[in-house]
Design a protein around this motif. Structure first.
Motif, PDB file in Angstrom:
ATOM      1  N   UNK A 183       0.819  -1.204   0.000  1.00  0.00           N
ATOM      2  CA  UNK A 183       0.000   0.000   0.000  1.00  0.00           C
ATOM      3  C   UNK A 183       0.860   1.263   0.000  1.00  0.00           C
ATOM      4  N   UNK A 184       1.946   1.237   0.781  1.00  0.00           N
ATOM      5  CA  UNK A 184       2.853   2.386   0.814  1.00  0.00           C
ATOM      6  C   UNK A 184       3.443   2.625  -0.566  1.00  0.00           C
ATOM      7  N   UNK A 185       3.923   1.566  -1.182  1.00  0.00           N
ATOM      8  CA  UNK A 185       4.511   1.707  -2.514  1.00  0.00           C
ATOM      9  C   UNK A 185       3.477   2.185  -3.530  1.00  0.00           C
ATOM     10  N   UNK A 186       2.259   1.650  -3.416  1.00  0.00           N
ATOM     11  CA  UNK A 186       1.211   2.043  -4.348  1.00  0.00           C
ATOM     12  C   UNK A 186       0.868   3.525  -4.201  1.00  0.00           C
ATOM     13  N   UNK A 187       0.766   4.004  -2.962  1.00  0.00           N
ATOM     14  CA  UNK A 187       0.462   5.417  -2.716  1.00  0.00           C
ATOM     15  C   UNK A 187       1.562   6.317  -3.255  1.00  0.00           C
ATOM     16  N   UNK A 188       2.811   5.930  -3.019  1.00  0.00           N
ATOM     17  CA  UNK A 188       3.928   6.736  -3.493  1.00  0.00           C
ATOM     18  C   UNK A 188       4.034   6.700  -5.022  1.00  0.00           C
ATOM     19  N   UNK A 189       3.721   5.548  -5.612  1.00  0.00           N
ATOM     20  CA  UNK A 189       3.735   5.482  -7.079  1.00  0.00           C
ATOM     21  C   UNK A 189       2.728   6.454  -7.681  1.00  0.00           C
ATOM     22  N   UNK A 190       1.586   6.610  -7.010  1.00  0.00           N
ATOM     23  CA  UNK A 190       0.578   7.546  -7.505  1.00  0.00           C
ATOM     24  C   UNK A 190       1.106   8.979  -7.426  1.00  0.00           C
ATOM     25  N   UNK A 191       1.801   9.322  -6.334  1.00  0.00           N
ATOM     26  CA  UNK A 191       2.394  10.648  -6.239  1.00  0.00           C
ATOM     27  C   UNK A 191       3.447  10.847  -7.325  1.00  0.00           C
ATOM     28  N   UNK A 192       4.235   9.813  -7.561  1.00  0.00           N
ATOM     29  CA  UNK A 192       5.266   9.889  -8.606  1.00  0.00           C
ATOM     30  C   UNK A 192       4.626  10.042  -9.976  1.00  0.00           C
ATOM     31  N   UNK A 193       3.516   9.310 -10.208  1.00  0.00           N
ATOM     32  CA  UNK A 193       2.832   9.404 -11.501  1.00  0.00           C
ATOM     33  C   UNK A 193       2.364  10.830 -11.759  1.00  0.00           C
ATOM     34  N   UNK A 194       1.796  11.472 -10.710  1.00  0.00           N
ATOM     35  CA  UNK A 194       1.331  12.849 -10.881  1.00  0.00           C
ATOM     36  C   UNK A 194       2.498  13.806 -11.135  1.00  0.00           C
ATOM     37  N   UNK A 195       3.593  13.561 -10.441  1.00  0.00           N
ATOM     38  CA  UNK A 195       4.764  14.418 -10.640  1.00  0.00           C
ATOM     39  C   UNK A 195       5.327  14.240 -12.044  1.00  0.00           C
ATOM     40  N   UNK A 196       5.359  12.999 -12.524  1.00  0.00           N
ATOM     41  CA  UNK A 196       5.852  12.748 -13.884  1.00  0.00           C
ATOM     42  C   UNK A 196       4.956  13.428 -14.912  1.00  0.00           C
ATOM     43  N   UNK A 197       3.663  13.408 -14.660  1.00  0.00           N
ATOM     44  CA  UNK A 197       2.735  14.068 -15.582  1.00  0.00           C
ATOM     45  C   UNK A 197       2.993  15.566 -15.624  1.00  0.00           C
ATOM     46  N   UNK A 198       3.303  16.151 -14.472  1.00  0.00           N
ATOM     47  CA  UNK A 198       3.617  17.584 -14.426  1.00  0.00           C
ATOM     48  C   UNK A 198       4.905  17.882 -15.181  1.00  0.00           C
ATOM     49  N   UNK A 199       5.886  16.980 -15.056  1.00  0.00           N
ATOM     50  CA  UNK A 199       7.150  17.162 -15.784  1.00  0.00           C
ATOM     51  C   UNK A 199       6.901  17.092 -17.281  1.00  0.00           C
ATOM     52  N   UNK A 200       6.040  16.144 -17.699  1.00  0.00           N
ATOM     53  CA  UNK A 200       5.727  16.002 -19.119  1.00  0.00           C
ATOM     54  C   UNK A 200       5.072  17.269 -19.669  1.00  0.00           C
ATOM     55  N   UNK A 201       4.279  17.964 -18.825  1.00  0.00           N
ATOM     56  CA  UNK A 201       3.623  19.190 -19.259  1.00  0.00           C
ATOM     57  C   UNK A 201       4.556  20.392 -19.241  1.00  0.00           C
ATOM     58  N   UNK A 202       5.789  20.164 -18.781  1.00  0.00           N
ATOM     59  CA  UNK A 202       6.757  21.253 -18.773  1.00  0.00           C
ATOM     60  C   UNK A 202       6.689  22.140 -17.559  1.00  0.00           C
ATOM     61  N   UNK A 203       5.943  21.694 -16.514  1.00  0.00           N
ATOM     62  CA  UNK A 203       5.860  22.497 -15.303  1.00  0.00           C
ATOM     63  C   UNK A 203       7.190  22.473 -14.554  1.00  0.00           C
TER      64      UNK A 203
END
Length: 548
Positions: A302-322
């Protein structure tokens, strides 16, 4: 007849081979359970180092458990004689052997070192001769990210993470500090207003919530509510892991590189519960599906899954150039994308877990003990408040003027001397090493009881167990007779990466509390420092709060 003779010869060779293998196994068993430990013991004694006599049925582990259970069964009088309660077995060893002595955990010797210069030498070794101790699979749950690495990989990872705590980055984090602390003050003000003048609260969970919120915002760019689940899961995971370590570990308690039962542990590896060792160590393992082990596995996933979701959102922000490279997670993800530092997404998850788990704990416990100590010493509470009001008035603290808080800094240093977050430090000698005039053999664990060094009257004077911030009036190096004797965040190349982060957060929080409230100990408070993740209040820290 020729075939029969050939068969007999082949059978005889097989018997001889089996016999030789058994003889070798017996010799190895004798060496690991008796020969090697006695050899290390003789070498230590030849150098004049006293210690417990090794035996197959040594009672050091039992004596430590009994001493700890007894010490933790009741609180102590208000005051600061904390080492004997937090680490009672170290007190026993000191009374018996002095400041340098050894005991046994199974067939592994543990060398207790209380001399600051020798501690500095041991913890300053940068090569592979001295490393962090090998750990059981359960403790590996609590040793994550850069804390679990060695060698060049550790050097690269530490250098990468240190850049996230450069002073310029810390300046950018101060708004998040102020926001989180402001929310704490606002919440306390509302409770105080509803309580008509005074309010009793346990500040330990309050500061855990505060520091967790700060970590979430400054390191991961999320609010506390998003990180709250990670904190709760990891707290439960920690206590379950500690329980597992205290239980019988099939077929023994320790999985140590030089422990005699380690070879047997490997033979029984399908039975050992270890699906949660650091990913760089073991990818797939079987485990005994007990209720506790299933819960540990669930929490870990569960810890890994929660952190992966945070990482996914951060990666999406990086992809958008934020622009997200300023926080730790953004820095690590950019390193993954750029191929720097030999870091993978799994490594990023481990670093996130380490910072969620460790960084907020250090500041929370420091603030908790600061409130307890200033409640005991109202004169110093008033001195600190007068300084805060002189420097900032009623305005929120700013990073530049925090350096003008001399008394607050002295108070926090003295609190961390009396109640160091890490009460003891550990190392393992992988290769024979000569340090400080003694030679430490391969296979020895070393423990440096920080809390005992911080309370040593030969270093700090006869008032070593008393709260006296004046001793830090001329800085840390001149506070005691030994300039190496103060190290609440560890020592050497593995010292705490986030210590400046932690001290800045503690100063801001304590400053804002002093601006708004006075406080004293509640009659329900029981003084009981004990060793959890850090040096914690066993029964909480109940404070009576009043508005100014």
């Amino acid at each position: 007849m020729r075939e029969m003779g050939s068969g007999l010869t082949g059978g005889s060779l097989a018997v001889c081979a089996v016999g030789a293998l058994l003889l070798y196994a017996a010799a190895r068993l004798w060496w690991t359970v008796w020969g090697r430990p006695k050899s290390i013991e003789r070498e230590l004694r030849r150098q004049g180092i006293p210690g417990t006599t090794y035996g197959l049925f040594n009672t050091d582990l039992r004596d430590e458990a009994v001493a700890t259970t007894c010490a933790w069964s009741r609180p102590i009088p208000h005051g600061h004689r904390t080492p004997q309660r937090a680490y009672p077995f170290i007190q026993h060893l000191t009374e018996k052997y002095g400041k340098l002595g050894f005991s046994w955990k199974g067939a592994t010797p543990t060398l207790m070192v209380r001399d600051p210069d020798l501690v500095k030498d041991i913890f300053s070794v940068k090569d592979s001769r001295v490393q962090k101790p090998p750990l059981t699979p359960f403790i590996n749950l609590l040793t994550m990210g850069v804390a679990a690495l060695e060698g060049q990989k550790w050097i690269k990872r530490r250098k990468l993470i240190m850049s996230a705590f450069h002073i310029d980055k810390l300046k950018g984090m101060s708004p998040a500090f102020l926001t989180s602390c402001g929310q704490l003050i606002e919440r306390w003000d509302k409770q105080l207003a509803a309580s008509k003048g005074s309010w009793e609260l346990d500040v330990w969970p309050e500061f855990q919530r505060l520091t967790g919120d700060v970590i979430s915002k400054t390191t991961f760019g999320s609010c506390h509510e998003e990180g709250k689940r990670v904190f709760q899961l990891q707290e439960e995971l920690f206590f379950l892991a500690l329980e597992a370590c205290k239980a019988i570990y099939v077929p023994g308690i320790r999985c140590h590189e030089y422990d005699p039962i380690r070879k047997l542990n490997l033979l029984f590896s399908p039975l050992i519960p270890k699906p949660y060792i650091h990913s760089s160590h073991v990818r797939h393992s079987w485990y005994i599906p007990t209720r506790r082990n299933r819960r540990i596995t669930y929490l870990n996933n569960e810890i890994k899954s929660t952190l992966r979701e945070q990482i996914r959102r951060k990666e999406a922000a990086i992809e958008k150039g934020e622009s997200v490279k300023e926080d730790l997670l953004g820095l690590l993800l950019h390193s993954v994308r750029d191929g720097q530092g030999d870091i993978t997404i799994e490594d990023v998850i481990e670093e996130c877990r380490l910072f969620y788990f460790a960084r907020h704990e250090t500041t929370a416990v420091t603030l908790t003990w600061a409130m307890v100590v200033l409640s005991m010493h109202q004169d110093w509470q008033q001195k600190a408040r007068e300084e805060v009001l002189q420097v900032f008035g009623s305005n929120p603290p700013d990073l530049h003027n925090l350096s003008h808080l001399k008394i607050v800094t002295m108070v926090l240093n003295e609190v961390q001397r009396l109640y160091p977050p890490a009460g003891s430090l550990y190392r393992h000698v992988r290769q024979r090493v000569k340090l400080g005039g003694i030679t430490i053999p391969r296979g020895v664990d070393v423990v440096a009881p920080v809390i005992y060094i911080h309370h040593d009257p030969e270093i700090w004077g006869e008032d070593a167990d008393e709260f006296n911030p004046e001793r830090f009036s001329q800085g840390i190096t001149k506070a005691g007779k030994e300039h190496n004797a103060f190290f609440p965040f560890g020592w050497g190349p593995r010292g705490c990466l986030g210590q400046h982060f932690a001290m800045m957060e503690a100063k801001i929080a304590l400053t804002m509390i002093l601006q708004h409230f006075s406080f004293e100990l509640s009659p329900s408070y029981a003084h009981a420092p004990y060793t959890g993740v850090t040096l914690q209040p066993q029964y909480g820290a109940q404070i009576i709060l009043r508005g100014l």
